[in-house]
Design an enzyme around this catalytic site. Structure first.
Site, short mmCIF file in Angstrom:
data_model
loop_
_atom_site.label_atom_id
_atom_site.label_comp_id
_atom_site.label_asym_id
_atom_site.label_seq_id
_atom_site.Cartn_x
_atom_site.Cartn_y
_atom_site.Cartn_z
N GLY A 233 0.77 -1.24 0.00
CA GLY A 233 0.00 0.00 0.00
C GLY A 233 0.80 1.28 0.00
O GLY A 233 0.21 2.37 -0.04
N GLU A 268 4.36 -6.41 1.77
CA GLU A 268 3.90 -6.88 0.45
C GLU A 268 3.75 -5.70 -0.51
O GLU A 268 2.66 -5.44 -1.01
CB GLU A 268 2.55 -7.58 0.59
CG GLU A 268 2.50 -8.75 1.53
CD GLU A 268 1.07 -9.21 1.83
OE1 GLU A 268 0.11 -8.47 1.54
OE2 GLU A 268 0.91 -10.32 2.34
N PRO A 269 4.82 -4.98 -0.80
CA PRO A 269 4.68 -3.81 -1.67
C PRO A 269 4.60 -4.21 -3.13
O PRO A 269 5.28 -5.13 -3.58
CB PRO A 269 5.97 -3.04 -1.41
CG PRO A 269 6.97 -4.09 -1.07
CD PRO A 269 6.23 -5.20 -0.38
N ARG A 271 3.12 -1.49 -5.87
CA ARG A 271 3.25 -0.19 -6.52
C ARG A 271 4.59 0.50 -6.24
O ARG A 271 5.25 1.00 -7.16
CB ARG A 271 2.11 0.71 -6.03
CG ARG A 271 1.95 2.02 -6.77
CD ARG A 271 0.91 2.90 -6.08
NE ARG A 271 -0.31 2.19 -5.78
CZ ARG A 271 -1.31 2.01 -6.65
NH1 ARG A 271 -1.23 2.52 -7.86
NH2 ARG A 271 -2.40 1.34 -6.29
N ARG A 307 -6.17 1.87 -15.32
CA ARG A 307 -6.34 2.61 -14.05
C ARG A 307 -7.19 3.88 -14.17
O ARG A 307 -8.06 4.10 -13.32
CB ARG A 307 -4.98 2.92 -13.41
CG ARG A 307 -4.18 1.68 -13.02
CD ARG A 307 -2.94 2.01 -12.21
NE ARG A 307 -3.28 2.49 -10.88
CZ ARG A 307 -3.19 3.73 -10.47
NH1 ARG A 307 -2.71 4.66 -11.25
NH2 ARG A 307 -3.55 4.05 -9.26
N CYS A 338 -14.38 2.20 -27.73
CA CYS A 338 -15.74 2.72 -27.74
C CYS A 338 -16.35 2.72 -26.35
O CYS A 338 -17.25 1.92 -26.04
CB CYS A 338 -16.58 1.90 -28.71
SG CYS A 338 -15.84 1.93 -30.33
N GLU A 339 -15.83 3.57 -25.50
CA GLU A 339 -16.32 3.78 -24.14
C GLU A 339 -15.96 5.22 -23.79
O GLU A 339 -14.83 5.65 -24.07
CB GLU A 339 -15.57 2.89 -23.12
CG GLU A 339 -15.80 1.42 -23.22
CD GLU A 339 -17.13 0.97 -22.65
OE1 GLU A 339 -17.80 1.75 -21.95
OE2 GLU A 339 -17.50 -0.19 -22.94
#
Ligand code: PLP
Length: 404
Positions: A233, A268-269, A271, A307, A338-339
């Site tokens: 985190g 537990e990294p 990012r 993201r 197409c969104e």
């Protein structure tokens, strides 16, 4: 990453030339940054000497996992696929922890057969399932129990995991009764208390609160946990405003905590190890001009980088060649999918762009490629690694044939 004269340069390579040579959209990673992040983390937590298990879901490229493993990290996995890949990448089982709320029986069987360090269980039913399998295999299996500390991580709601109401972990009350159950089991070895309150955490205070909750809960159990797994985190500076988690402050709260408990800390990294080591190189296909806003239609889309569409996350976008020309309207960077959520960001300040120009989307090493899909039947991009003075293709671009 710097500009040399007018050209953007990443570890000695011009992303524009890479884009031309290897085609776009293109993921490009800097091994130098990965090493720097790992050294930085180790240095700041040296006195704690944690076991650092890289969260494979952030990036599961095999070559990158090999590199990360060789730099001394273990792995935090959340599926059988990730566990297999971590093992195939040479990460030793005694450095692997398995997290997640819904481990299927075959995943538990596989984890037990491979003798990994810990299965971190998240419910009573899961604990009973692990016990049942352990009994069949006549083994005593090491497990952790994930506590939901009901701590607000003060991050995006979509990536908060430690509040009551989130599906993760068990409440304090259930934790206490599960400790009693596991202590008396012939087939389970209680080794760890685990938590993970969320992702992209920039303030050390939620971690401090979390440690206080753990402290209180452990005291109630009177149990000596060999491991305390604090999850990942740790947030990074996506917006270049020097907001990132203060490792030193987090380290001192852990040191205070360890004065009372004699446990090995696990991190537990994901990012913080790899996000700022990844770049997505993309080319402008069209510029659709409007009165107040131009749509910059690039060849990267939400299937390549999810993201922004998924969490409304912001990623810095920069040109590969400076031209000094200003704009007087808004540029909205969008992909071809197409969104309406297929957009990256809208900016007021940017240089004037032309069709066929290249741009780079920054800090995409974590939850970039690993979240990519074939939506709109678009092939997944290639991945490059800059390793000193060498470029290595570490992920082949999917071909349309692959998708037929
Ligand atoms: C996603 C996750 C992580 C990694 O989170 P980062 O924010 O990438 O550091 C660690 N542990 C668990 C249990 C996770 O689900």
């Amino acid at each position: 990453m710097i500009y040399k004269k007018k050209d953007l340069v990443i570890d000695g390579f011009k992303p524009e030339l890479l884009g031309k040579k290897y085609s776009t959209p293109l993921y490009c990673y800097s091994l130098k940054n990965i090493k720097k992040n790992i050294i930085d983390l180790k240095k700041n937590f040296k006195k704690i000497n944690p076991l650092i298990c890289f969260a494979v879901k952030a990036n599961s490229n095999k070559i990158l996992l090999q590199k990360i493993g060789r730099l001394g990290l273990g792995a935090d996995v959340v599926s059988m696929g990730e566990l297999m890949k971590a093992l195939k990448s040479g990460i030793r089982p005694n450095k692997i922890v398995f997290s997640g709320v819904g481990k299927a029986s075959k995943e538990i069987i596989y984890a037990i057969e491979k003798k990994i360090l810990l299965i971190n269980a998240e419910s009573k039913s899961e604990i009973l399932e692990i016990e049942k399998i352990a009994k069949l295999k006549k083994r005593k299996v090491d497990i952790g129990i994930r506590l939901n500390p009901n701590t607000d991580a003060k991050t995006l709601s979509q990536i908060s995991t430690g509040k009551r109401g989130n599906k993760f972990g068990v409440s304090e009350k259930n934790f206490l009764s599960l400790v009693d159950y596991v202590k008396n089991s012939k087939f389970l070895n209680l080794k760890c208390l685990s938590v993970h309150i969320g992702s992209q955490i920039l303030d050390h205070k939620p971690y401090e609160k979390m440690l206080k909750v753990i402290d209180k809960v452990i005291s109630k159990t009177k149990f000596n946990f060999e491991f305390i797994d604090l999850g990942g985190g740790m947030g990074i500076d996506y917006e270049n405003n020097n907001k990132k988690l203060n490792f030193k402050k987090y380290a001192s709260s852990i040191k205070r905590f360890l004065k009372k408990f004699n446990s090995k800390i696990i991190f537990e990294p994901g990012r913080s190890i790899i996000a700022n080591a990844g770049y997505l190189i993309s080319k402008v296909i069209y510029i659709k001009e409007g009165d107040k806003k131009d749509f910059i239609i690039i060849d990267a889309a939400m299937n390549d980088l999810m993201r922004p569409a998924l969490y409304n996350a912001k990623h810095k976008i920069i040109p590969t060649k400076k031209n000094g020309k200003k704009i007087n309207k808004i540029y909205e960077f969008v992909g071809p999918i197409c969104e309406s959520t297929d957009k990256f960001s809208a900016v007021k300040k940017f240089q004037k762009l032309n069709e066929k120009d290249f741009i780079v989307i920054c800090d995409v090493g974590a939850y970039g490629m690993s979240l990519s899909s074939n939506y709109n039947l678009r092939p997944k991009p290639a991945e490059l690694l800059i390793e000193g003075s060498k470029i290595r293709v570490i992920g082949k671009r999917q071909s349309l044939k692959d998708l037929m």
